[in-house]
Design an enzyme around this catalytic site. Structure first.
Site, PDB file in Angstrom:
ATOM      1  N   ASP A  13       0.811  -1.229   0.000  1.00  0.00           N
ATOM      2  CA  ASP A  13       0.000   0.000   0.000  1.00  0.00           C
ATOM      3  C   ASP A  13       0.837   1.268   0.000  1.00  0.00           C
ATOM      4  O   ASP A  13       0.424   2.310   0.529  1.00  0.00           O
ATOM      5  CB  ASP A  13      -0.958   0.024   1.214  1.00  0.00           C
ATOM      6  N   LYS A  16       1.975   2.281  -5.017  1.00  0.00           N
ATOM      7  CA  LYS A  16       2.563   1.743  -6.259  1.00  0.00           C
ATOM      8  C   LYS A  16       1.706   2.102  -7.470  1.00  0.00           C
ATOM      9  O   LYS A  16       2.228   2.476  -8.520  1.00  0.00           O
ATOM     10  CB  LYS A  16       2.676   0.205  -6.160  1.00  0.00           C
ATOM     11  N   GLN A 214       1.817  -5.966  -3.218  1.00  0.00           N
ATOM     12  CA  GLN A 214       2.342  -6.088  -1.836  1.00  0.00           C
ATOM     13  C   GLN A 214       3.662  -5.313  -1.712  1.00  0.00           C
ATOM     14  O   GLN A 214       3.791  -4.271  -2.318  1.00  0.00           O
ATOM     15  CB  GLN A 214       2.500  -7.567  -1.439  1.00  0.00           C
TER      16      GLN A 214
HETATM   17  P1  GDP Z   1      -0.734   0.425  -3.577  1.00  0.00           P
HETATM   18  O1  GDP Z   1      -1.374  -0.847  -3.134  1.00  0.00           O
HETATM   19  O2  GDP Z   1       0.726   0.472  -3.292  1.00  0.00           O
HETATM   20  O3  GDP Z   1      -1.019   0.772  -5.014  1.00  0.00           O
HETATM   21  O4  GDP Z   1      -1.377   1.574  -2.684  1.00  0.00           O
HETATM   22  P2  GDP Z   1      -2.939   1.734  -2.285  1.00  0.00           P
HETATM   23  O5  GDP Z   1      -3.690   2.203  -3.470  1.00  0.00           O
HETATM   24  O6  GDP Z   1      -3.442   0.515  -1.592  1.00  0.00           O
HETATM   25  O7  GDP Z   1      -2.843   2.825  -1.145  1.00  0.00           O
HETATM   26  C1  GDP Z   1      -2.311   4.075  -1.372  1.00  0.00           C
HETATM   27  C2  GDP Z   1      -3.398   5.120  -1.054  1.00  0.00           C
HETATM   28  O8  GDP Z   1      -2.791   6.389  -0.921  1.00  0.00           O
HETATM   29  C3  GDP Z   1      -4.429   5.273  -2.161  1.00  0.00           C
HETATM   30  O9  GDP Z   1      -5.664   5.607  -1.585  1.00  0.00           O
HETATM   31  C4  GDP Z   1      -3.875   6.431  -2.989  1.00  0.00           C
HETATM   32  O10 GDP Z   1      -4.903   7.147  -3.693  1.00  0.00           O
HETATM   33  C5  GDP Z   1      -3.279   7.281  -1.914  1.00  0.00           C
HETATM   34  N1  GDP Z   1      -2.096   8.067  -2.304  1.00  0.00           N
HETATM   35  C6  GDP Z   1      -1.083   7.730  -3.142  1.00  0.00           C
HETATM   36  N2  GDP Z   1      -0.145   8.689  -3.146  1.00  0.00           N
HETATM   37  C7  GDP Z   1      -0.576   9.656  -2.299  1.00  0.00           C
HETATM   38  C8  GDP Z   1      -0.025  10.888  -1.836  1.00  0.00           C
HETATM   39  O11 GDP Z   1       1.079  11.296  -2.200  1.00  0.00           O
HETATM   40  N3  GDP Z   1      -0.760  11.584  -0.936  1.00  0.00           N
HETATM   41  C9  GDP Z   1      -1.955  11.160  -0.480  1.00  0.00           C
HETATM   42  N4  GDP Z   1      -2.606  11.914   0.413  1.00  0.00           N
HETATM   43  N5  GDP Z   1      -2.512  10.011  -0.872  1.00  0.00           N
HETATM   44  C10 GDP Z   1      -1.817   9.256  -1.765  1.00  0.00           C
HETATM   45  P1  IMO Z   2      -1.020  -4.122  -2.215  1.00  0.00           P
HETATM   46  O1  IMO Z   2      -0.617  -4.698  -3.549  1.00  0.00           O
HETATM   47  C1  IMO Z   2      -0.951  -4.570   2.124  1.00  0.00           C
HETATM   48  C2  IMO Z   2      -1.029  -8.679   3.665  1.00  0.00           C
HETATM   49  C3  IMO Z   2      -2.253  -9.160   4.430  1.00  0.00           C
HETATM   50  C4  IMO Z   2      -1.596 -10.137   5.378  1.00  0.00           C
HETATM   51  C5  IMO Z   2      -0.511 -10.772   4.519  1.00  0.00           C
HETATM   52  C6  IMO Z   2      -0.903 -12.102   3.890  1.00  0.00           C
HETATM   53  O2  IMO Z   2      -2.295  -3.368  -2.258  1.00  0.00           O
HETATM   54  O3  IMO Z   2       0.116  -3.377  -1.600  1.00  0.00           O
HETATM   55  P2  IMO Z   2      -2.531 -12.756   1.893  1.00  0.00           P
HETATM   56  O4  IMO Z   2      -3.996 -12.520   1.686  1.00  0.00           O
HETATM   57  O5  IMO Z   2      -1.659 -12.172   0.840  1.00  0.00           O
HETATM   58  O6  IMO Z   2      -2.198 -14.205   2.146  1.00  0.00           O
HETATM   59  O7  IMO Z   2      -2.178 -11.994   3.273  1.00  0.00           O
HETATM   60  O8  IMO Z   2      -0.236  -9.839   3.486  1.00  0.00           O
HETATM   61  N1  IMO Z   2      -1.317  -8.129   2.318  1.00  0.00           N
HETATM   62  C7  IMO Z   2      -1.228  -6.829   2.001  1.00  0.00           C
HETATM   63  N2  IMO Z   2      -0.987  -5.751   2.769  1.00  0.00           N
HETATM   64  N3  IMO Z   2      -1.116  -4.421   0.801  1.00  0.00           N
HETATM   65  C8  IMO Z   2      -1.334  -5.500   0.014  1.00  0.00           C
HETATM   66  O9  IMO Z   2      -1.353  -5.427  -1.338  1.00  0.00           O
HETATM   67  C9  IMO Z   2      -1.450  -6.771   0.621  1.00  0.00           C
HETATM   68  N4  IMO Z   2      -1.687  -8.014   0.147  1.00  0.00           N
HETATM   69  C10 IMO Z   2      -1.588  -8.840   1.204  1.00  0.00           C
HETATM   70  O10 IMO Z   2      -2.874  -8.094   5.106  1.00  0.00           O
HETATM   71  O11 IMO Z   2      -0.940  -9.446   6.418  1.00  0.00           O
HETATM   72 MG    MG Z   3      -2.892  -1.488  -1.784  1.00  0.00          MG
END
Ligand code: GDP
Ligand code: IMO
Ligand code: MG
Length: 428
Positions: A13, A16, A214
């Site tokens: 999260d 990416k 991840q």
């Molecule tokens: P990913 O799984 O790595 O693609 O990340 P996620 O989408 O799960 O979580 C990142 C969250 O942060 C999302 O809700 C994005 O819209 C938000 N986000 C990404 N970059 C920024 C930033 O620079 N500032 C803020 N406030 N939010 C961001």
């Molecule tokens: P993105 O791509 C954050 C975590 C789960 C758990 C562990 C194993 O959005 O960054 P799983 O279901 O994969 O067997 O769970 O990994 N987990 C993540 N945490 N971002 C993710 O994906 C995750 N995908 C799995 O919370 O701790």
């Molecule tokens: Mg994510």
């Protein structure tokens, strides 16, 4: 043949998808190389929010080849819902391909994920319960079902499934066959052998983006085992998960938040339980994209970041969510774990480490409008300099908001690798 890997440098999260979306503007092909619908990748564009679980985050640009790679695991109904959502919003998915080598999550994988977690009770991993671990387990056990198998005539598909049923006698062969026929209807338009396609992309010197899910600390081999996912998000996984060799990779960019979050169980040395943690969670809207769970929040962890720099051979970092630090009276960076020189390999050690913090001044103003380093308050620049110095790698991008344009570009991997400066980054 620039192939750029975008890898999470923390526990997932990191943002990416925002970086992929930004770079995809000038890439030709985007490949998701591992994981499944445990991922939740958010892209915000022109006030619209897109949440991806399986589809590569580059799909929003028409005409880019998007591949769900051999190293992924696919839940067909989740993908179907994702595609329907994209089609309803007029996003064209005709250049989306699914590798025939990707593995298919079946209903018993999800049931098993739930049962395993419940059996672990207080010790549970906190998985996303999407059947990810059990799908990879069957892959490694050589009884997995691959996307290409779904395309076989029914009698041959039945034979494949019979291998599964012989080892899992509680499953019903007819039921499994009819589920797979349904999955075939969903996935058939997209399934191909993606390896020759990638070969052509590389031979034509097109720009390839490899999208990790991840993050480093959730890597099955290099993460905080057993509190990890069941695949390899680290840069090495980009080769095995897509079907290219390491020499094809020209650049690896690690994505890190300006602080740290983690979803699920497992050690988290810099975790906060105070007002600063509450600030990060509230201002950063730290709730999971896939499960809606509240993310655990803490300060930036340099020992973990240094480890990510090493195991991924990072060329640069993209620091996201710097804007979330605005308003904090002071900002801490964990610069070391007391009395430890290396990131520990043992969970028991990592759970006991004492973070050593450096305290930096905060800044109060919003920075979301900043587009150059010089627009940032001095305290924010000091923070970035210190981060880069401690991590031992340069900062190539700084994200100051969730939208595509809310980014400061210091070194653009696409033009660095391809020397193509024809389209300015983030111009749309
Ligand atoms: P990913 O799984 O790595 O693609 O990340 P996620 O989408 O799960 O979580 C990142 C969250 O942060 C999302 O809700 C994005 O819209 C938000 N986000 C990404 N970059 C920024 C930033 O620079 N500032 C803020 N406030 N939010 C961001
Ligand atoms: P993105 O791509 C954050 C975590 C789960 C758990 C562990 C194993 O959005 O960054 P799983 O279901 O994969 O067997 O769970 O990994 N987990 C993540 N945490 N971002 C993710 O994906 C995750 N995908 C799995 O919370 O701790
Ligand atoms: Mg994510």
């Amino acid at each position: 043949m620039p192939a750029i890997v975008v890898v999470g440098a923390q526990w997932g999260d990191e943002g990416k998808a925002k970086v992929i979306d930004l770079l995809a503007e000038r890439a030709d092909c985007i490949v998701r190389y591992q994981g499944g619908c445990n991922a939740g990748h958010t892209v915000m564009r022109n006030g619209e929010t897109f949440k991806f679980h399986l589809v590569p985050s580059g799909i929003l640009y028409p005409g880019k080849t998007c591949i769900i790679g051999p190293g992924t695991v696919i839940a067909p109904e989740v993908l179907q819902a994702e595609l329907e959502n994209l089609h309803a919003r007029n996003i064209n998915t005709s250049a989306l391909y699914i590798s025939s080598r990707a593995h298919i999550t079946l209903p018993h994988h999800i049931a098993m994920d739930n049962l395993k977690e419940e059996a672990l009770g207080d010790d549970q991993i906190g998985t996303t319960r999407r059947g990810i671990g059990p799908t990879y387990l069957d892959k490694v056990d050589r009884i997995g079902l691959r996307a290409g198998d779904l395309m076989l005539p029914d009698d041959l598909l039945r034979q494949k499934l019979n291998r599964v049923v012989r080892q899992k006698p509680t499953l019903n062969l007819d039921e499994l066959l009819s589920i797979c026929q349904h999955y075939r209807d969903i996935l058939a338009p997209y399934i191909i052998d993606t390896t020759p396609l990638l070969g052509k992309v590389l031979t034509a010197h097109e720009t390839l983006l490899l999208e990790g899910a991840q993050g480093t600390m959730l890597d099955l081999d290099h993460g905080t085992y057993p509190f990890v996912t069941s695949s390899n998000p680290t840069a090495g996984g980009a080769c095995t998960g897509s079907g290219i060799g390491p020499r094809a990779i020209s650049y690896v960019i690690g994505i890190t938040k300006a602080y740290t979050t983690r979803v699920g169980s497992g050690p988290f040395p810099t975790e906060l339980f105070d007002a600063a943690g509450e600030h990060l969670c509230t201002v950063g809207r730290e709730f999971g994209t896939t499960t809606g769970r509240k993310r655990r929040c803490g300060w930036l962890d340099i020992p973990a970041l240094q480890y990510a720099v090493q195991v991924n051979s990072l060329d640069a970092l993209a620091v996201t969510k710097l804007d979330v630090l605005s308003g904090l009276p002071e900002i801490k960076i964990c610069v070391a774990y007391r009395d430890l020189s290396d990131f520990p390999d043992q969970l028991e050690v990592l759970s006991q480490v004492e973070p050593v913090y450096e305290i930096l001044p905060g800044w109060q103003e919003s920075i979301t409008h900043c587009r150059h380093l010089s627009d940032l308050p001095e305290a924010a620049r000091t923070f970035l300099n210190r981060l880069s110095e401690l991590a031992g790698v340069s900062v190539g991008m700084v994200s100051v908001g969730p939208n595509r344009g809310e980014t400061i570009i210091l070194a653009d991997p696409v033009s660095t690798c391809a020397n193509r400066l024809d389209v300015p980054l983030g111009s749309c």
